[in-house]
Design a protein around this motif. Structure first.
Motif, PDB file in Angstrom:
ATOM      1  N   TYR A 287     -15.037-149.625  -5.503  1.00  9.36           N
ATOM      2  CA  TYR A 287     -13.890-148.958  -4.885  1.00  9.36           C
ATOM      3  C   TYR A 287     -14.315-148.304  -3.581  1.00  9.36           C
ATOM      4  CZ  TYR A 287     -15.566-144.281  -6.175  1.00  9.36           C
ATOM      5  OH  TYR A 287     -16.298-143.129  -6.273  1.00  9.36           O
ATOM      6  N   PHE A 288     -13.313-148.073  -2.757  1.00  7.47           N
ATOM      7  CA  PHE A 288     -13.495-147.313  -1.520  1.00  7.47           C
ATOM      8  C   PHE A 288     -12.670-146.043  -1.638  1.00  7.47           C
ATOM      9  CE2 PHE A 288     -11.840-146.039   2.639  1.00  7.47           C
ATOM     10  CZ  PHE A 288     -13.035-145.833   3.334  1.00  7.47           C
ATOM     11  N   GLY A 289     -13.255-144.920  -1.323  1.00  7.72           N
ATOM     12  CA  GLY A 289     -12.536-143.661  -1.393  1.00  7.72           C
ATOM     13  C   GLY A 289     -12.278-143.089  -0.021  1.00  7.72           C
ATOM     14  N   ASN A 290     -11.042-142.698   0.237  1.00  8.40           N
ATOM     15  CA  ASN A 290     -10.687-142.022   1.487  1.00  8.40           C
ATOM     16  C   ASN A 290     -10.507-140.545   1.159  1.00  8.40           C
ATOM     17  OD1 ASN A 290      -9.651-141.103   3.902  1.00  8.40           O
ATOM     18  ND2 ASN A 290      -8.332-142.877   4.225  1.00  8.40           N
ATOM     19  N   TYR A 291     -11.454-139.733   1.581  1.00  6.41           N
ATOM     20  CA  TYR A 291     -11.469-138.325   1.214  1.00  6.41           C
ATOM     21  C   TYR A 291     -11.163-137.449   2.421  1.00  6.41           C
ATOM     22  CZ  TYR A 291     -14.190-140.420  -2.556  1.00  6.41           C
ATOM     23  OH  TYR A 291     -14.609-141.219  -3.579  1.00  6.41           O
ATOM     24  N   ASN A 292     -10.314-136.453   2.207  1.00  7.54           N
ATOM     25  CA  ASN A 292     -10.046-135.471   3.249  1.00  7.54           C
ATOM     26  C   ASN A 292     -10.987-134.297   3.036  1.00  7.54           C
ATOM     27  OD1 ASN A 292      -8.258-132.717   3.689  1.00  7.54           O
ATOM     28  ND2 ASN A 292      -8.166-134.138   5.391  1.00  7.54           N
ATOM     29  N   HIS A 293     -11.889-134.049   3.967  1.00  2.00           N
ATOM     30  CA  HIS A 293     -12.946-133.073   3.787  1.00  2.00           C
ATOM     31  C   HIS A 293     -12.601-131.684   4.297  1.00  2.00           C
ATOM     32  CE1 HIS A 293     -16.450-136.212   3.505  1.00  2.00           C
ATOM     33  NE2 HIS A 293     -15.485-136.440   2.655  1.00  2.00           N
ATOM     34  N   ARG A 294     -11.642-131.578   5.191  1.00  2.00           N
ATOM     35  CA  ARG A 294     -11.447-130.307   5.879  1.00  2.00           C
ATOM     36  C   ARG A 294     -10.117-129.638   5.575  1.00  2.00           C
ATOM     37  NH1 ARG A 294     -13.818-131.926  11.887  1.00  2.00           N
ATOM     38  NH2 ARG A 294     -15.926-132.505  11.174  1.00  2.00           N
ATOM     39  N   GLY A 295      -9.274-130.288   4.822  1.00  2.00           N
ATOM     40  CA  GLY A 295      -7.959-129.739   4.556  1.00  2.00           C
ATOM     41  C   GLY A 295      -7.001-130.112   5.671  1.00  2.00           C
ATOM     42  N   ARG A 296      -5.795-130.451   5.303  1.00  2.00           N
ATOM     43  CA  ARG A 296      -4.806-130.861   6.304  1.00  2.00           C
ATOM     44  C   ARG A 296      -3.480-130.196   6.006  1.00  2.00           C
ATOM     45  NH1 ARG A 296      -4.636-134.676  10.116  1.00  2.00           N
ATOM     46  NH2 ARG A 296      -2.575-135.316  10.866  1.00  2.00           N
ATOM     47  N   ARG A 297      -2.887-129.632   7.023  1.00  2.00           N
ATOM     48  CA  ARG A 297      -1.580-128.992   6.863  1.00  2.00           C
ATOM     49  C   ARG A 297      -0.508-130.072   6.807  1.00  2.00           C
ATOM     50  NH1 ARG A 297      -0.874-123.839   5.090  1.00  2.00           N
ATOM     51  NH2 ARG A 297       1.325-123.284   5.354  1.00  2.00           N
ATOM     52  N   MET A 298       0.302-130.058   5.755  1.00  2.00           N
ATOM     53  CA  MET A 298       1.392-131.011   5.615  1.00  2.00           C
ATOM     54  C   MET A 298       2.646-130.275   5.159  1.00  2.00           C
ATOM     55  SD  MET A 298      -0.314-134.567   4.193  1.00  2.00           S
ATOM     56  CE  MET A 298      -1.388-133.946   2.914  1.00  2.00           C
ATOM     57  N   THR A 299       3.782-130.919   5.378  1.00  5.10           N
ATOM     58  CA  THR A 299       5.068-130.329   5.029  1.00  5.10           C
ATOM     59  C   THR A 299       5.829-131.283   4.112  1.00  5.10           C
ATOM     60  OG1 THR A 299       6.303-131.313   6.861  1.00  5.10           O
ATOM     61  CG2 THR A 299       5.113-129.265   7.316  1.00  5.10           C
ATOM     62  N   ALA A 300       7.007-130.837   3.655  1.00  9.24           N
ATOM     63  CA  ALA A 300       7.832-131.678   2.794  1.00  9.24           C
ATOM     64  C   ALA A 300       8.250-132.960   3.497  1.00  9.24           C
ATOM     65  CB  ALA A 300       9.067-130.895   2.328  1.00  9.24           C
ATOM     66  N   GLY A 301       8.274-132.950   4.828  1.00  4.05           N
ATOM     67  CA  GLY A 301       8.658-134.136   5.580  1.00  4.05           C
ATOM     68  C   GLY A 301       7.497-135.039   5.957  1.00  4.05           C
ATOM     69  N   SER A 302       6.279-134.651   5.594  1.00  2.00           N
ATOM     70  CA  SER A 302       5.114-135.468   5.930  1.00  2.00           C
ATOM     71  C   SER A 302       5.131-136.773   5.161  1.00  2.00           C
ATOM     72  CB  SER A 302       3.820-134.707   5.617  1.00  2.00           C
ATOM     73  OG  SER A 302       3.653-133.607   6.484  1.00  2.00           O
ATOM     74  N   ASN A 303       4.553-137.801   5.750  1.00  2.00           N
ATOM     75  CA  ASN A 303       4.448-139.075   5.047  1.00  2.00           C
ATOM     76  C   ASN A 303       3.038-139.627   5.170  1.00  2.00           C
ATOM     77  OD1 ASN A 303       4.360-141.230   7.301  1.00  2.00           O
ATOM     78  ND2 ASN A 303       6.146-139.960   7.849  1.00  2.00           N
ATOM     79  N   ILE A 304       2.619-140.276   4.107  1.00  5.08           N
ATOM     80  CA  ILE A 304       1.314-140.930   4.042  1.00  5.08           C
ATOM     81  C   ILE A 304       1.572-142.419   3.924  1.00  5.08           C
ATOM     82  CG2 ILE A 304      -0.845-141.131   2.756  1.00  5.08           C
ATOM     83  CD1 ILE A 304      -0.311-138.277   1.715  1.00  5.08           C
TER      84      ILE A 304
END
Length: 295
Positions: free
Chosen positions: A151-168
């Motif tokens: 498997y490949f893992g995509n990890y967020n290391h620093r924290g990211r500000r997101m809102t209810a309208g954010s999309n991934i």
């Protein structure tokens, strides 16, 4: 949902982050290999995994050979057995369903797991995509090509500000002939700010003196006071920064011999020692606690 203190050993890939012991996270884990909320017996962190819900335009695909399922250091292999992907084989984008992320205006850390379910797709490099949050590509080291039997893992290391309208979203690169897939993901939401390095260091040393004297107390490990609400059973703490031990409830533990000197616990207000078999004279240090109200 799982609430826990996130230690740096939660994931070997997260060891580069400086997480302080008092940070509390709300965790949600999703696996497209589950039919119901539950655990995998070989999960090294005993997490609760949620199945992905029914989403229009998204289907679940199964691994072509289940005999190759194996466990990994950070995640059980069965959590990666299936994946979600767009229902149309011509689709070029997989929008991570908002029903799975439940985003709000907060700081998030995340783990996304990708594992190819089709051997031929990996051999032909048919699947290749980018990882975007709010339209910004975050995989700066090249496209994601999910490996087969790994498997490949995509990890967020620093924290990211997101809102209810954010999309991934997962978006195909130009040379991809199959749509993106997602096998599992975890979201960690910071729900307690005000970072601290843990319980007062001197208090921790004093508690180790007690534990060294009595085997009955040696079952407790980790931070004595944190996270809040999960202190060791036989003590209470205040919420100073750092927290201090304010109460010892050692009644009925079968303690014997002479009490060791733990006068360094200078914030103690209550000490309970009844129903034990302590011997010798009352130690002088019990009269030295500046804030003691009850003995």
């Amino acid at each position: 949902m799982t609430f826990f203190r996130l230690d740096t050993n939660l994931n070997s890939n997260l060891n580069t982050i400086t997480f302080h012991n008092a940070v509390t996270f709300k965790s949600t884990s999703y696996s497209d290999g589950r039919a119901f909320v539950g655990r995998y017996p070989d999960d090294p962190y005993d997490r609760f995994w949620h199945p992905s819900g029914v989403v229009d335009g998204v289907v679940t695909v199964a691994r072509d050979n289940m005999s190759f399922i194996k466990n990994f250091t950070d995640i059980p292999g069965l959590a990666l057995a299936n994946a979600i992907t767009p229902a149309s084989s011509n689709a070029t984008t997989l929008l991570v369903p908002s029903s799975e992320t439940d985003l709000g205006d907060d700081t998030y850390y995340y783990n996304f797991y990708f594992s190819e379910v089709l051997k031929a797709a990996y051999q032909n490099k048919s699947r290749s995509f980018d990882f975007l949050v709010d339209g910004k590509k975050l995989n700066n080291n090249g496209p994601i090509i999910p490996p087969y039997q790994s498997y490949f893992g995509n990890y967020n290391h620093r924290g990211r500000r997101m809102t209810a309208g954010s999309n991934i979203s997962l978006v195909n690169t130009r040379d991809a002939s199959l749509p993106p897939i997602l096998n599992a993901m975890e979201l960690f939401k910071l729900i307690k700010s005000g970072l601290t390095n843990g319980t007062n260091e001197n208090d921790v040393k004093e508690l180790k003196i007690l534990q060294g004297a009595y085997k009955q107390l040696q079952s407790w490990a980790g931070d004595p006071c944190l996270p809040q609400g999960f202190t060791w059973d036989w003590l209470n703490c205040n919420m100073d920064d750092p927290p201090r031990v304010t109460e010892l409830h050692l009644n009925g533990f079968g303690l014997d011999v002479i009490l060791p000197d733990f006068s360094g616990l200078t914030a103690l207000e209550i000490i309970e020692l009844s129903n034990n078999s302590l011997s010798g004279q009352i130690p002088d240090f019990l009269g030295t606690f500046p804030h003691l109200k009850e003995l």
